[in-house]
Design an enzyme around this catalytic site. Structure first.
Site, PDB file in Angstrom:
ATOM      1  CG  HIS A 282     -90.192 -27.170 -39.403  1.00 28.03           C
ATOM      2  ND1 HIS A 282     -90.548 -25.895 -38.999  1.00 28.03           N
ATOM      3  CD2 HIS A 282     -90.295 -27.952 -38.290  1.00 28.03           C
ATOM      4  CE1 HIS A 282     -90.835 -25.902 -37.704  1.00 28.03           C
ATOM      5  NE2 HIS A 282     -90.702 -27.137 -37.254  1.00 28.03           N
TER       6      HIS A 282
ATOM      7  CB  CYS B  39     -81.679 -20.357 -42.710  1.00 23.64           C
ATOM      8  SG  CYS B  39     -83.239 -19.439 -42.667  1.00 23.64           S
TER       9      CYS B  39
END
Length: 347
Positions: free
Chosen positions: A169, A73
């Site tokens: 990801h 994040c």
């Protein structure tokens, strides 16, 4: 696309990819990190010749942290992150716990979005195109490193796959050898050429287009189909219609159309098992030609997308035959899988 290259506190490379030319990426990593110490080695199975990377330092890698401690994040409001910027679009950085390191390859992490709960399927077409551009750029950069033979871009999605970080990801591996699966494809490519005088990848795509039963979707520049002998219950291969060896060789028309096609495939995968089922776990894997192959122009770039879920609430485990002998047994007929994936488009 604007590319900004910087470094993290321990010296690892961090790269921002932005759609805006005016994006400024000057945030500094404030963490007191010590340099990464990783010792990977490549050994070879004496019976098969297959290379195996031994990377014992990976035992200490971060595993399923709470959302407020997610290292992917943005690093705003004092949050400690691998990405110090307060927001980002697409980011690539060197893995702190690499499987390949120390002069035997390189491992990178690709963050598709700064939104913690978003998936690749949630991206806009513009963002998906930016990811493709990042994959392409890294393929070119990594292929130029000394000793790198093959570049592999992929995404693991879902705890069932073994994902250690839930934030959306993927990864990129720069292998110092040709992977066993690619080596198999190269052998089959040569055998097919010797037997028929034709290209194996061209013939596979032509057969699927002619047959049609396993085709999931087809556009001007791409075709997606369930392979004739699919290993996994739900498996789709995505090919550009003009054969190219790698992402670098895709033309602009195919690159522009990719985002629409790939997002549609991912969204269909998420609808396969019904609205009450959690998000579909999957692996998405780009197959590119090795850069050391003198015959690399014969190789056909393609993406293989598959899930380990075989039915609602049921997983496909690689047990005795698959894990022990490499002999796959599929629980779903490929033609039925293709029909199901086509149907969910209107569900």
């Amino acid at each position: 696309m604007k590319k900004t290259v910087t470094t993290l506190a321990d010296g690892r490379e961090l790269i921002y990819y932005d759609s805006r030319d005016d994006a400024v990426r000057d945030a500094v990593d404030p963490r007191p990190l010590t340099p990464v110490v990783s010792r990977s080695e490549i050994r070879h199975d004496e019976l098969t010749g297959d290379p195996v990377a031994v990377a014992s330092h990976r035992q200490a890698r971060t595993y399923q942290p709470p959302a407020d401690a997610c290292p992917l994040c943005p690093g705003r409001d004092g949050h400690e992150s691998e990405i110090p910027a307060a927001e980002y679009e697409v980011v690539v950085f060197e893995n702190r716990f690499p499987s390949l390191s120390g002069g035997v390859g390189r491992c990178e992490v690709v963050c598709f979005t700064d939104q913690h709960t978003a998936s690749f399927a949630d991206l806009t077409e513009d963002r998906a195109r930016l990811v493709l551009d990042a994959w392409t750029d890294r393929t070119g950069e990594l292929s130029a490193l000394p000793g790198v033979e093959q570049v592999y871009c992929f995404e693991n999605r879902g705890q069932e796959i073994g994902v250690t970080l839930p934030h959306s990801h993927g990864q990129i591996y720069a292998f110092p050898y040709v992977t066993p699966r690619t080596a198999q494809m190269r052998r089959r490519l040569d055998e097919h050429r010797a037997a028929t005088g034709r290209n194996l990848f061209d013939d596979v795509v032509a057969r699927e287009r002619t047959d049609g039963e396993r085709v999931v979707l087809e556009t001007e520049h791409w075709i997606a189909f369930v392979p004739y002998a699919a290993h996994w219950p739900y498996e789709v291969h995505l090919y550009p219609k003009r054969r190219v060896p790698d992402l670098l060789a895709l033309d602009e028309a195919a690159r522009t159309e990719f985002a629409q096609v790939y997002l549609e495939l991912l969204r269909r995968f998420d609808r396969l098992f019904g609205p009450d089922e959690p998000p579909t776990p999957y692996i998405a894997a780009w197959h590119q030609a090795p850069f050391t192959d003198a015959r690399r122009e014969d190789f056909g770039l393609h993406l293989e997308l598959f899930t380990v879920r075989r039915a609602s609430g049921k997983l496909k485990f690689l047990a005795g035959t698959e894990s022990g002998m490499g002999a796959f047994m599929n629980d779903v007929r490929p033609e039925d899988a293709a029909r199901r994936i086509r149907e969910v488009a209107t569900a």
